[in-house]
Write an enzyme that holds these catalytic residues in place. Sequence first.
Site, short mmCIF file in Angstrom:
data_model
loop_
_atom_site.label_atom_id
_atom_site.label_comp_id
_atom_site.label_asym_id
_atom_site.label_seq_id
_atom_site.Cartn_x
_atom_site.Cartn_y
_atom_site.Cartn_z
N ASP A 151 -11.47 2.41 4.39
CA ASP A 151 -11.63 1.00 4.40
C ASP A 151 -12.46 0.29 4.12
O ASP A 151 -13.51 -0.60 3.84
CB ASP A 151 -11.36 0.06 5.95
CG ASP A 151 -9.40 -1.11 5.55
OD1 ASP A 151 -9.33 -0.86 4.52
OD2 ASP A 151 -8.82 -1.07 6.52
N LYS A 173 0.50 -0.99 0.09
CA LYS A 173 0.13 -0.02 0.08
C LYS A 173 0.53 1.35 0.28
O LYS A 173 1.04 2.34 -0.66
CB LYS A 173 -0.73 -0.18 1.08
CG LYS A 173 -1.75 -1.30 1.13
CD LYS A 173 -3.20 -1.28 2.68
CE LYS A 173 -4.15 -2.31 2.72
NZ LYS A 173 -4.39 -3.07 3.97
N GLN A 202 -4.09 -1.78 10.30
CA GLN A 202 -4.53 -3.37 9.85
C GLN A 202 -4.76 -4.57 10.15
O GLN A 202 -3.96 -4.49 11.99
CB GLN A 202 -2.77 -3.41 9.04
CG GLN A 202 -2.38 -4.67 8.32
CD GLN A 202 -2.92 -4.55 6.97
OE1 GLN A 202 -3.14 -3.98 6.15
NE2 GLN A 202 -4.22 -6.00 6.39
#
Length: 294
Positions: A119, A52, A96
């Site tokens: 997200d 990312k 994460q």
Amino acid sequence: MTILDGKKVSNDIKEEIAEHVKAMVSKGEKVPHLAAILVGSDGASMTYVSAKVKACERIGFNSTLIELPEYTSEEELLDKINELNTNDNIDGFIVQLPLPEQIDEQKVLMAVDPDKDVDGFHPVNVGRMALDLPTFLPATPFGILELLERYQVETSGKNVVVMGRSHIVGRPISILMSQKRKAGDATVTVVHSRSKNLKEITKEADIIVAAIGISEFLTGDMVKEDVVIIDVGITRVPDQTKKNGYRLAGDVEFESVSKKASYITPVPGGVGPMTIAMLLKNTLLARERKSHRD
């Protein structure tokens, strides 16, 4: 049989975003800034996060990686999230997953500012998605829709079977594909490990989204001719013929299923790259929304 090439499509999307960023720079606008919090040293998580960060560099985004040790307390993590929520330079950020066991994942997802939740996991954004209101779509389902759209796979009125009911993939993709949208308007059935007559259900499907988390679970005898297959799974399977001792496999037994499929995503190189591309798309959207509010 057509391979749904997520790697190629994700590169196209990144190029489109990079052009957009160049235009922002030429107008003197602020470029998007994505931050990521990584707790601990889980191998797969570290790989995802570094991919990312690299993608941000490539398209001209600013990025910040915050690495915290495995023993980080819930309180410390929530403090860090609050810092990012109130930091005006950060447009969007991700925490994460999975997190170490001392941290309540749900509490963490609730703590993220919905306007920075690129997200798409915050209940506010999940609710907006379910009501078909403008929001950040979860990156993996968003990537699946984009892949189907760009390959012009017909979904309207089709029988879609989603294997798996997770909040990250199964549930959101089932909602999105039933909605009135380009890659939508479908009749959707959700199945999972407890479902009875699984084979009978999958054999009726025009499109199958396999996100059940069991490697090579879906086999050729479970699908009909010309089925469209979206394989979300990725597992390391021991393989002595490989130098590193394993190969990557999806939730679909590619060899037998691909013989019947009209379209199929490979593993790796299918859904995975799309997830990162759509996270970047969400970050761009967060930046644009913010500049409208300012």
